[in-house]
Enzyme design. Structure first.
Site, mmCIF file in Angstrom:
data_model
loop_
_atom_site.group_PDB
_atom_site.id
_atom_site.type_symbol
_atom_site.label_atom_id
_atom_site.label_comp_id
_atom_site.label_asym_id
_atom_site.label_seq_id
_atom_site.Cartn_x
_atom_site.Cartn_y
_atom_site.Cartn_z
ATOM 1 N N ARG A 197 89.354 39.216 90.158
ATOM 2 C CA ARG A 197 90.317 38.516 89.338
ATOM 3 C C ARG A 197 89.490 37.930 88.056
ATOM 4 O O ARG A 197 88.441 37.552 88.322
ATOM 5 C CB ARG A 197 90.959 37.509 90.078
ATOM 6 N N ARG B 147 89.546 25.092 87.027
ATOM 7 C CA ARG B 147 90.565 25.473 88.225
ATOM 8 C C ARG B 147 90.482 24.231 89.171
ATOM 9 O O ARG B 147 91.567 23.503 89.470
ATOM 10 C CB ARG B 147 90.721 26.629 88.806
ATOM 11 N N ARG C 226 86.096 37.032 96.383
ATOM 12 C CA ARG C 226 87.318 37.447 96.321
ATOM 13 C C ARG C 226 87.405 38.719 95.850
ATOM 14 O O ARG C 226 87.351 38.945 94.604
ATOM 15 C CB ARG C 226 88.321 36.457 96.089
ATOM 16 N N ARG D 90 102.970 22.388 91.173
ATOM 17 C CA ARG D 90 101.165 22.074 90.903
ATOM 18 C C ARG D 90 101.221 20.839 90.020
ATOM 19 O O ARG D 90 99.866 20.376 89.666
ATOM 20 C CB ARG D 90 100.684 23.110 90.268
ATOM 21 N N LYS E 279 95.698 30.495 100.698
ATOM 22 C CA LYS E 279 97.288 30.581 100.550
ATOM 23 C C LYS E 279 97.838 32.035 100.609
ATOM 24 O O LYS E 279 98.860 32.281 101.179
ATOM 25 C CB LYS E 279 97.639 29.632 99.065
HETATM 26 P P1 ADP Z 1 94.510 31.222 97.383
HETATM 27 O O1 ADP Z 1 95.486 32.008 97.480
HETATM 28 O O2 ADP Z 1 94.349 29.844 98.373
HETATM 29 O O3 ADP Z 1 93.526 31.168 96.005
HETATM 30 P P2 ADP Z 1 92.916 33.663 99.048
HETATM 31 O O4 ADP Z 1 94.142 33.674 100.169
HETATM 32 O O5 ADP Z 1 93.212 34.394 98.022
HETATM 33 O O6 ADP Z 1 93.058 31.962 98.563
HETATM 34 O O7 ADP Z 1 91.504 33.326 99.647
HETATM 35 C C1 ADP Z 1 90.503 33.191 98.888
HETATM 36 C C2 ADP Z 1 89.218 34.145 99.461
HETATM 37 O O8 ADP Z 1 89.028 33.379 100.824
HETATM 38 C C3 ADP Z 1 89.610 35.615 99.565
HETATM 39 O O9 ADP Z 1 88.600 36.373 99.400
HETATM 40 C C4 ADP Z 1 90.115 35.625 101.144
HETATM 41 O O10 ADP Z 1 89.663 36.858 101.826
HETATM 42 C C5 ADP Z 1 89.171 34.609 101.664
HETATM 43 N N1 ADP Z 1 89.726 33.747 102.977
HETATM 44 C C6 ADP Z 1 91.042 33.369 103.137
HETATM 45 N N2 ADP Z 1 90.880 32.638 104.318
HETATM 46 C C7 ADP Z 1 89.943 32.666 104.974
HETATM 47 C C8 ADP Z 1 89.317 32.213 106.101
HETATM 48 N N3 ADP Z 1 90.107 31.467 107.068
HETATM 49 N N4 ADP Z 1 87.881 32.325 106.395
HETATM 50 C C9 ADP Z 1 87.152 32.883 105.420
HETATM 51 N N5 ADP Z 1 87.538 33.399 104.095
HETATM 52 C C10 ADP Z 1 88.920 33.322 103.797
HETATM 53 P P1 AMP Z 2 96.708 31.231 91.419
HETATM 54 O O1 AMP Z 2 96.931 32.731 91.390
HETATM 55 O O2 AMP Z 2 97.581 30.300 92.115
HETATM 56 O O3 AMP Z 2 95.410 30.893 91.530
HETATM 57 O O4 AMP Z 2 96.982 30.563 89.731
HETATM 58 C C1 AMP Z 2 96.362 31.445 88.696
HETATM 59 C C2 AMP Z 2 96.251 30.652 87.515
HETATM 60 O O5 AMP Z 2 97.741 30.927 87.079
HETATM 61 C C3 AMP Z 2 96.151 29.029 87.370
HETATM 62 O O6 AMP Z 2 94.555 28.882 87.438
HETATM 63 C C4 AMP Z 2 96.936 28.672 86.320
HETATM 64 O O7 AMP Z 2 96.429 29.048 84.947
HETATM 65 C C5 AMP Z 2 98.079 29.516 86.679
HETATM 66 N N1 AMP Z 2 99.159 29.005 87.445
HETATM 67 C C6 AMP Z 2 99.523 29.300 88.540
HETATM 68 N N2 AMP Z 2 100.574 28.394 89.302
HETATM 69 C C7 AMP Z 2 100.780 27.490 88.433
HETATM 70 C C8 AMP Z 2 101.500 26.447 88.052
HETATM 71 N N3 AMP Z 2 102.406 26.123 89.195
HETATM 72 N N4 AMP Z 2 101.615 25.549 87.148
HETATM 73 C C9 AMP Z 2 100.953 25.853 86.176
HETATM 74 N N5 AMP Z 2 99.931 26.887 86.056
HETATM 75 C C10 AMP Z 2 100.038 27.880 87.115
#
Ligand code: ADP
Ligand code: AMP
Length: 234
Positions: free
Chosen positions: A169, A180, A136, A97, A21
């Site tokens: 992170r 999660r 990541r 969510r 995302k």
């Molecule tokens: P989210 O925001 O949904 O948690 P991220 O955008 O942070 O996910 O992506 C999670 C990990 O996967 C990051 O290390 C990113 O570089 C990698 N990633 C994202 N899109 C792709 C893809 N299409 N193919 C391979 N790795 C990806």
């Molecule tokens: P994310 O960056 O989206 O992976 O979110 C990191 C963490 O923040 C999650 O695991 C939750 O603990 C909290 N969080 C993010 N978005 C929400 C949401 N919409 N509702 C509740 N908790 C959230």
């Protein structure tokens, strides 16, 4: 005057943690001028600056649980209202969510004469999520997202964009990840069904290269912009 630049558009990126995302959000922001609203980013900023809210949320996030709806509604409501007031475009990432957040969003937008236009579900097999999350890395300065294997920086540990140090992170460890993924299955998955029932959900195959995922989303965003223009002319 109607042109593509000033058409309102409220979209959401939906999917389990690690589905891509944030990666897609940064590409969409650049192309379409969205304001990116990601509660995870907002909460991490609260933790960094040690606000009261940040101190409350820290342990919940570390355990991989969801922060309470009340906190999320207050935080998101303020930001969404500000973007609507200035006629901007919204890109939600990681919200709603829970079904409670879904209802809140629907009512909040309707009360301001607005609505969601589309939701992109980044569909990725669960077994791929863990590798994406454990590998990541983020730039501590500009937030750019990397992966140690699939998107490594030119110099290890250093951001290609701004030279900042890359960090992992705290909740990208196996224990938090299990929490999660469980929260996603139990609390978030029903939201997908709710958007689907409204006919607003677009399923995107997320186990393909970033650029291909982006191209699939971009096509649909352009079609939605066209539809909102037709709606205005009608
Ligand atoms: P989210 O925001 O949904 O948690 P991220 O955008 O942070 O996910 O992506 C999670 C990990 O996967 C990051 O290390 C990113 O570089 C990698 N990633 C994202 N899109 C792709 C893809 N299409 N193919 C391979 N790795 C990806
Ligand atoms: P994310 O960056 O989206 O992976 O979110 C990191 C963490 O923040 C999650 O695991 C939750 O603990 C909290 N969080 C993010 N978005 C929400 C949401 N919409 N509702 C509740 N908790 C959230």
């Amino acid at each position: 005057m109607d042109n593509e630049q000033n058409r309102a558009l409220n979209l959401a990126l939906f999917g389990p943690p690690g589905s891509g995302k944030g990666t897609q959000a940064s590409m969409l922001i650049e192309a379409f001028g969205f304001t990116h609203l990601a509660p995870g980013d907002l909460l991490r900023e609260e933790i960094k600056t040690k606000t009261e809210l940040g101190l409350k949320a820290e342990a919940v996030i570390a355990a991989g649980r969801l922060v309470s709806d009340d906190i999320i509604h207050g935080m998101l409501g303020r930001h969404i209202a500000a973007v609507l007031e200035r006629g901007g475009r919204i890109l939600l990432d990681g919200f709603p969510r829970t079904l409670g957040q879904f209802d809140f969003l629907e009512q909040f937008l309707a009360g301001r004469g607005s609505r969601m236009h589309g939701v992109f579900f980044l569909d990725l097999p669960t077994e791929e999520l863990i590798g994406r999350l454990t590998g990541r890395r983020l730039c501590g300065q500009c937030g750019a997202v990397y992966h140690v294997q699939t998107l490594a920086p030119k110099v290890a540990g250093v951001c290609d964009v701004c030279g900042g140090a890359l960090v992992q992170r705290k909740d990208d460890n196996r224990e938090s990840i299990q929490g999660r993924l469980a929260a996603y299955e139990q609390q978030t998955f029903p939201v997908l069904k709710a958007f689907e029932a409204q006919g607003k959900l677009f399923r995107i195959k997320a186990d393909q290269p970033r650029e291909e995922v982006y191209a699939a989303i971009e096509d649909k965003v352009r079609a939605l912009l066209e539809e909102t223009a037709v709606g205005r002319r009608a």
